[in-house]
Design an enzyme around this catalytic site. Sequence first.
Site, PDB file in Angstrom:
ATOM      1  N   LYS A   1       0.870  -1.180   0.000  1.00 37.90           N
ATOM      2  CA  LYS A   1       0.000   0.000   0.000  1.00 37.90           C
ATOM      3  C   LYS A   1       0.906   1.229   0.000  1.00 37.90           C
ATOM      4  O   LYS A   1       1.596   1.514   0.981  1.00 37.90           O
ATOM      5  CB  LYS A   1      -0.914  -0.006   1.228  1.00 37.90           C
ATOM      6  CG  LYS A   1      -2.058   1.022   1.160  1.00 37.90           C
ATOM      7  CD  LYS A   1      -1.634   2.356   1.716  1.00 37.90           C
ATOM      8  CE  LYS A   1      -2.758   3.395   1.629  1.00 37.90           C
ATOM      9  NZ  LYS A   1      -2.301   4.745   1.997  1.00 37.90           N
TER      10      LYS A   1
ATOM     11  N   GLU B   1       9.854   1.453  10.818  1.00 33.33           N
ATOM     12  CA  GLU B   1      10.901   2.454  10.599  1.00 33.33           C
ATOM     13  C   GLU B   1      10.194   3.792  10.653  1.00 33.33           C
ATOM     14  O   GLU B   1       9.467   4.167   9.736  1.00 33.33           O
ATOM     15  CB  GLU B   1      11.583   2.210   9.257  1.00 33.33           C
ATOM     16  CG  GLU B   1      12.936   2.904   9.127  1.00 33.33           C
ATOM     17  CD  GLU B   1      12.803   4.351   8.687  1.00 33.33           C
ATOM     18  OE1 GLU B   1      12.895   5.248   9.563  1.00 33.33           O
ATOM     19  OE2 GLU B   1      12.595   4.588   7.493  1.00 33.33           O
TER      20      GLU B   1
ATOM     21  N   CYS C   1      13.623  10.749   7.198  1.00 28.11           N
ATOM     22  CA  CYS C   1      13.614  10.324   8.601  1.00 28.11           C
ATOM     23  C   CYS C   1      14.992  10.453   9.233  1.00 28.11           C
ATOM     24  O   CYS C   1      15.106  10.621  10.441  1.00 28.11           O
ATOM     25  CB  CYS C   1      13.111   8.883   8.698  1.00 28.11           C
ATOM     26  SG  CYS C   1      14.060   7.721   7.698  1.00 28.11           S
TER      27      CYS C   1
END
Length: 491
Positions: free
Chosen positions: A174, A248, A282
């Site tokens: 997805k 993560e 990130c």
Amino acid sequence: MNAMKPFLVGDEWRSEGRGALTSICPTDGSIVAEVAIASAQDVDDAVNAARAAFELPAWREMPSYKRAMLLSKFASLIERDAHHLATIQTKDNGKPLKESLAQATAAAEFFRFFAAGAETLESSVVPSRGEYFGFTEYEPVGVVAAITPWNSPLTLEAQKLAPILAAGNAVVLKSSEVTPQIGLEYARLALEAEFPPGIVNVVTGQGDVGRALVEHPGVDMITFTGGTKTGRNIAKAAGARGVPVVLELGGKSPNVVFADANLEHALHGVMAGIFHNAGQSCIAGSRVFIERAIYHKFVELLVKAVKTLVVGDPFDSRTDVASLSSFEHRDLVEAMLSTDSSIEVLCGGKRPFGEKYNVGAFFEPTVLAVENDHPLAQQEIFGPVACVIPFDDEEQLVNLANSTEFGLACGVWTESFPKALRMGRRIRSGMVWVNTYKITAVNMPFGGVKASGYGRECGIAGMRTYMAEKSYYVSTSRAPIPWPRSEMFAV
């Protein structure tokens, strides 16, 4: 505008009678694609298709070297379509084309590396504690749900698909509703590479589609990259069903400059750490800690350099910082910086001025002087915003660097390697860069601690993440089991 793009369930492309997602180019606000939205029934069908394909002997019993051949073919197809894939990503999220092209190359590397992993993965022979021969082997976990974010779908989706498939699993991917197109391209390439239908499924939609996938009883494992809040909700759902999960999540990574560092190199490293991809990473080095002896000098150099960065068209090779990924995200970053009039904005902090910027989701590269406990130094902004913070000594630095809920990465700039190793061992993070920043490699584990998630991606361990280890005991004794004597259970 082309027709609405379908998503893939098994070997069926679906779009008829479904609503549409609209992908908007954040550089100029133009509509670049409309993508069909999967329903709850579509998610159910995708999971069932993955289960059926996983159980077929054609996949379940496929020798690992043949899986490796499929992965290698996938890599070649990515290389063939690299410019096409890079252009799609840049139109979806505004990333500079030169960065998207580099990520297309990296995506192919993921599939090649894990092709090698599929063919060479070894198990263990375990020393016996009795009359038996003990060994282990690794098996696929089954159907894996993979949910990815919008900042770098080319690499982040390859980073999940390649090891999941190399391990022998089936997958339902997805993609983010902001960048739905790369997942659909990977679905196309999977079929062209001749993966059995149903091994790779891609569903598209908003959060309700992801929720239906996470909560589906036919999913054996979940892997998610994205925000910490969503990750915690996924962990809760996975825990309720007792399925493994890889997360993560976010980061507020320290990038530390000591007085003995090569300041020119450190300056480049700090700039790349936070302004690459407009800070939408990130692992961005968003908290820049500078030893007080050089604080004012280094901040002056940093601000001067930031003001020279070219903000503009992602398709222009001269552009250093392009738009943010969406207008909604630009507004969010802008709102975060406007909540406190007491912050010291050293440069940037607003939308750039000019007609060419008015149509896009642009935001100036920004440097803020704040205290470490300020919300802007604690919350993940996920934009081109660096917080500069002075420190006096190693002990204070460690306390400041660890005073955050996150623990994904850190950078240390110093000519003293003993100092660098001391800091690397004391700062809580999953990755440490010394005199560099933001280098990642497919054969190195990737992941964090604390609120930055758990589990590791990449490397051979990243393939084993999607496998279950099984233990075998093969008797070497010629005598029957000594029943009912209890010593048979001795360990």
